[in-house]
Write a protein that holds these residues in place. Structure first.
Motif, PDB file in Angstrom:
ATOM      1  N   ILE A   1      -8.886   3.161   7.284  1.00  6.92           N
ATOM      2  CA  ILE A   1      -7.496   3.499   6.996  1.00  6.92           C
ATOM      3  C   ILE A   1      -7.310   3.401   5.482  1.00  6.92           C
ATOM      4  O   ILE A   1      -7.625   2.374   4.879  1.00  6.92           O
ATOM      5  N   VAL A   2      -6.823   4.484   4.879  1.00  7.43           N
ATOM      6  CA  VAL A   2      -6.651   4.559   3.433  1.00  7.43           C
ATOM      7  C   VAL A   2      -5.171   4.737   3.114  1.00  7.43           C
ATOM      8  O   VAL A   2      -4.462   5.491   3.781  1.00  7.43           O
ATOM      9  N   MET A   3      -4.700   4.060   2.071  1.00 10.25           N
ATOM     10  CA  MET A   3      -3.386   4.311   1.491  1.00 10.25           C
ATOM     11  C   MET A   3      -3.572   4.444  -0.012  1.00 10.25           C
ATOM     12  O   MET A   3      -4.027   3.505  -0.659  1.00 10.25           O
ATOM     13  N   THR A   4      -3.226   5.607  -0.550  1.00  5.27           N
ATOM     14  CA  THR A   4      -3.358   5.840  -1.985  1.00  5.27           C
ATOM     15  C   THR A   4      -1.972   5.916  -2.623  1.00  5.27           C
ATOM     16  O   THR A   4      -0.948   5.832  -1.942  1.00  5.27           O
ATOM     17  N   SER A   5      -1.946   6.066  -3.938  1.00  2.00           N
ATOM     18  CA  SER A   5      -0.692   6.287  -4.681  1.00  2.00           C
ATOM     19  C   SER A   5       0.348   5.198  -4.425  1.00  2.00           C
ATOM     20  O   SER A   5       1.546   5.458  -4.412  1.00  2.00           O
ATOM     21  N   HIS A   6      -0.125   3.967  -4.198  1.00  2.00           N
ATOM     22  CA  HIS A   6       0.742   2.795  -4.034  1.00  2.00           C
ATOM     23  C   HIS A   6       1.716   2.934  -2.859  1.00  2.00           C
ATOM     24  O   HIS A   6       2.839   2.418  -2.908  1.00  2.00           O
ATOM     25  N   VAL A   7       1.257   3.620  -1.820  1.00  2.00           N
ATOM     26  CA  VAL A   7       2.068   3.758  -0.602  1.00  2.00           C
ATOM     27  C   VAL A   7       2.455   2.398  -0.040  1.00  2.00           C
ATOM     28  O   VAL A   7       3.558   2.222   0.492  1.00  2.00           O
ATOM     29  N   ALA A   8       1.573   1.420  -0.171  1.00  2.00           N
ATOM     30  CA  ALA A   8       1.855   0.083   0.370  1.00  2.00           C
ATOM     31  C   ALA A   8       3.141  -0.504  -0.196  1.00  2.00           C
ATOM     32  O   ALA A   8       3.814  -1.303   0.466  1.00  2.00           O
ATOM     33  N   GLN A   9       3.520  -0.108  -1.406  1.00  2.00           N
ATOM     34  CA  GLN A   9       4.706  -0.682  -2.043  1.00  2.00           C
ATOM     35  C   GLN A   9       6.010  -0.110  -1.508  1.00  2.00           C
ATOM     36  O   GLN A   9       7.076  -0.640  -1.800  1.00  2.00           O
TER      37      GLN A   9
ATOM     38  N   LEU B   1       0.147  -4.081   9.049  1.00  2.00           N
ATOM     39  CA  LEU B   1      -1.211  -4.628   8.973  1.00  2.00           C
ATOM     40  C   LEU B   1      -1.761  -4.974  10.353  1.00  2.00           C
ATOM     41  O   LEU B   1      -2.945  -4.731  10.645  1.00  2.00           O
ATOM     42  N   GLU B   2      -0.922  -5.514  11.208  1.00  2.00           N
ATOM     43  CA  GLU B   2      -1.380  -5.829  12.562  1.00  2.00           C
ATOM     44  C   GLU B   2      -1.720  -4.555  13.327  1.00  2.00           C
ATOM     45  O   GLU B   2      -2.720  -4.506  14.064  1.00  2.00           O
ATOM     46  N   THR B   3      -0.908  -3.524  13.161  1.00  2.00           N
ATOM     47  CA  THR B   3      -1.169  -2.246  13.822  1.00  2.00           C
ATOM     48  C   THR B   3      -2.437  -1.607  13.266  1.00  2.00           C
ATOM     49  O   THR B   3      -3.258  -1.065  14.025  1.00  2.00           O
ATOM     50  N   ALA B   4      -2.609  -1.677  11.952  1.00  2.00           N
ATOM     51  CA  ALA B   4      -3.816  -1.134  11.332  1.00  2.00           C
ATOM     52  C   ALA B   4      -5.058  -1.839  11.862  1.00  2.00           C
ATOM     53  O   ALA B   4      -6.081  -1.195  12.162  1.00  2.00           O
ATOM     54  N   TYR B   5      -4.970  -3.145  11.994  1.00  2.00           N
ATOM     55  CA  TYR B   5      -6.109  -3.919  12.511  1.00  2.00           C
ATOM     56  C   TYR B   5      -6.479  -3.469  13.917  1.00  2.00           C
ATOM     57  O   TYR B   5      -7.656  -3.248  14.234  1.00  2.00           O
ATOM     58  N   GLN B   6      -5.467  -3.311  14.761  1.00  2.00           N
ATOM     59  CA  GLN B   6      -5.722  -2.883  16.136  1.00  2.00           C
ATOM     60  C   GLN B   6      -6.246  -1.450  16.195  1.00  2.00           C
ATOM     61  O   GLN B   6      -7.021  -1.104  17.102  1.00  2.00           O
TER      62      GLN B   6
ATOM     63  N   LEU C   1      -9.976  -3.861  -0.504  1.00  2.00           N
ATOM     64  CA  LEU C   1     -10.880  -3.374   0.533  1.00  2.00           C
ATOM     65  C   LEU C   1     -11.125  -4.534   1.494  1.00  2.00           C
ATOM     66  O   LEU C   1     -11.618  -5.585   1.090  1.00  2.00           O
ATOM     67  N   ALA C   2     -10.738  -4.353   2.753  1.00  2.00           N
ATOM     68  CA  ALA C   2     -10.863  -5.421   3.747  1.00  2.00           C
ATOM     69  C   ALA C   2     -11.472  -4.849   5.015  1.00  2.00           C
ATOM     70  O   ALA C   2     -11.330  -3.661   5.319  1.00  2.00           O
ATOM     71  N   ARG C   3     -12.144  -5.735   5.778  1.00  2.00           N
ATOM     72  CA  ARG C   3     -12.887  -5.301   6.957  1.00  2.00           C
ATOM     73  C   ARG C   3     -12.396  -6.009   8.223  1.00  2.00           C
ATOM     74  O   ARG C   3     -12.046  -7.192   8.198  1.00  2.00           O
ATOM     75  N   LYS C   4     -12.394  -5.271   9.298  1.00  2.00           N
ATOM     76  CA  LYS C   4     -12.134  -5.840  10.620  1.00  2.00           C
ATOM     77  C   LYS C   4     -13.437  -6.342  11.202  1.00  2.00           C
ATOM     78  O   LYS C   4     -14.404  -5.595  11.295  1.00  2.00           O
TER      79      LYS C   4
ATOM     80  N   HIS D   1     -12.583  -0.532   8.121  1.00  2.00           N
ATOM     81  CA  HIS D   1     -12.039  -1.028   6.850  1.00  2.00           C
ATOM     82  C   HIS D   1     -10.649  -0.467   6.583  1.00  2.00           C
ATOM     83  O   HIS D   1     -10.287   0.600   7.077  1.00  2.00           O
ATOM     84  N   ILE D   2      -9.906  -1.204   5.760  1.00  2.00           N
ATOM     85  CA  ILE D   2      -8.653  -0.726   5.192  1.00  2.00           C
ATOM     86  C   ILE D   2      -8.788  -0.775   3.679  1.00  2.00           C
ATOM     87  O   ILE D   2      -9.354  -1.732   3.120  1.00  2.00           O
TER      88      ILE D   2
END
Length: 258
Positions: A109-117, A129-134, A254-257, A141-142
């Motif tokens: 799962i990728v988020m570019t251009s500071h979408v997280a903000q 984040l919980e949904t992304a993990y599932q 960069l994080a891993r499940k 990876h995220i």
């Protein structure tokens, strides 16, 4: 829009077709593009979700002929541009947000251009984040970026620092950003509200887009990732793979499940 009228709306550059069509000219990728593509190639995922894919400018480059790519975007005008520009096999353009993410599986799962903000509410961030993990397959990876709040980047959002003009089919479009307010939340994140001004000079059409972004600290994002079950692989501070420091402008996670 009405000539000689100025009005304010939330995230107009994403929601107003007249502005969305110029988004790629105004907000083109730079050093972040090769960085993200390099990281994706290293991970070599078979299925990628680009969350908040916008006009698909980078999304379509994630597709190398072997991968399945899903671009999820909540703003219909942006997604319409992606669909029109990149009608490519193995890319699925989806209108929606976290709810759409929950019904899919991916290796990355990728988020570019500071979408997280743009996910400013803490509860929504935790839910994402919980949904992304599932949604991720095992060892998936995220990967996403967020501006580091310590250098206080919002102080540079002034007309003098940000003004620029581009040529459009409707003449010259001039735009600039101005920070209005910033406040620290109870968990020490900073909420920053700024206006982006747009002026089509030929017919004196003006628009003001108001946006609020959250600037979370490195430790806050680290903790939220760990709470969701992720193992953090790297935290980069720029687009050259350097390690993040207090002086870094970027925080790239960069994080891993596992």
């Amino acid at each position: 829009m009405i000539n000689n009228a100025k009005h304010t709306s939330n995230s107009a550059e994403f929601l107003e077709p007249q502005l969305a069509v110029h988004y790629d000219q105004l907000c083109s990728f730079g050093e972040d593009e090769p960085f993200f593509l390099e990281q994706i190639n290293k991970l070599d995922p078979k299925i990628i979700i680009d969350f908040g894919c916008g006009t698909g400018l980078l999304t379509h480059k994630m597709q190398n002929g072997k991968r399945n790519v899903i671009g999820i975007e909540p703003a219909k005008p942006m997604l319409d541009i992606a669909r029109g520009n990149y009608n490519i096999p193995n890319i699925d353009w989806v209108l929606g947000s976290t709810k759409e993410l929950a019904s899919r599986n991916a290796d990355l799962i990728v988020m570019t251009s500071h979408v997280a903000q743009f996910i400013i509410n803490d509860e929504d961030w935790v839910n994402f984040l919980e949904t992304a993990y599932q949604s991720l397959n095992q060892d998936g990876h995220i990967l996403f970026d967020s501006k580091n709040p310590l250098p206080r980047p919002w102080e540079k959002y002034t007309k003098r620092n940000t003004i620029k003009s581009i040529q459009t089919n409707n003449g010259i479009l001039t735009t600039y950003a101005e920070t209005l307010t910033n406040k620290t939340t109870s968990n020490k994140a900073v909420l920053v509200t700024h206006d982006i001004h747009y002026h089509f000079e030929r017919d004196d059409n003006r628009h003001v887009s108001r946006n609020t972004l959250v600037y979370r600290s490195q430790s806050d994002i680290e903790n939220s990732l760990k709470d969701a079950g992720f193992n953090i692989v790297n935290i980069f501070g720029d687009w050259t793979n350097s390690e993040a420091t207090d002086q870094s402008n970027e925080l790239i996670f960069l994080a891993r499940k596992e």
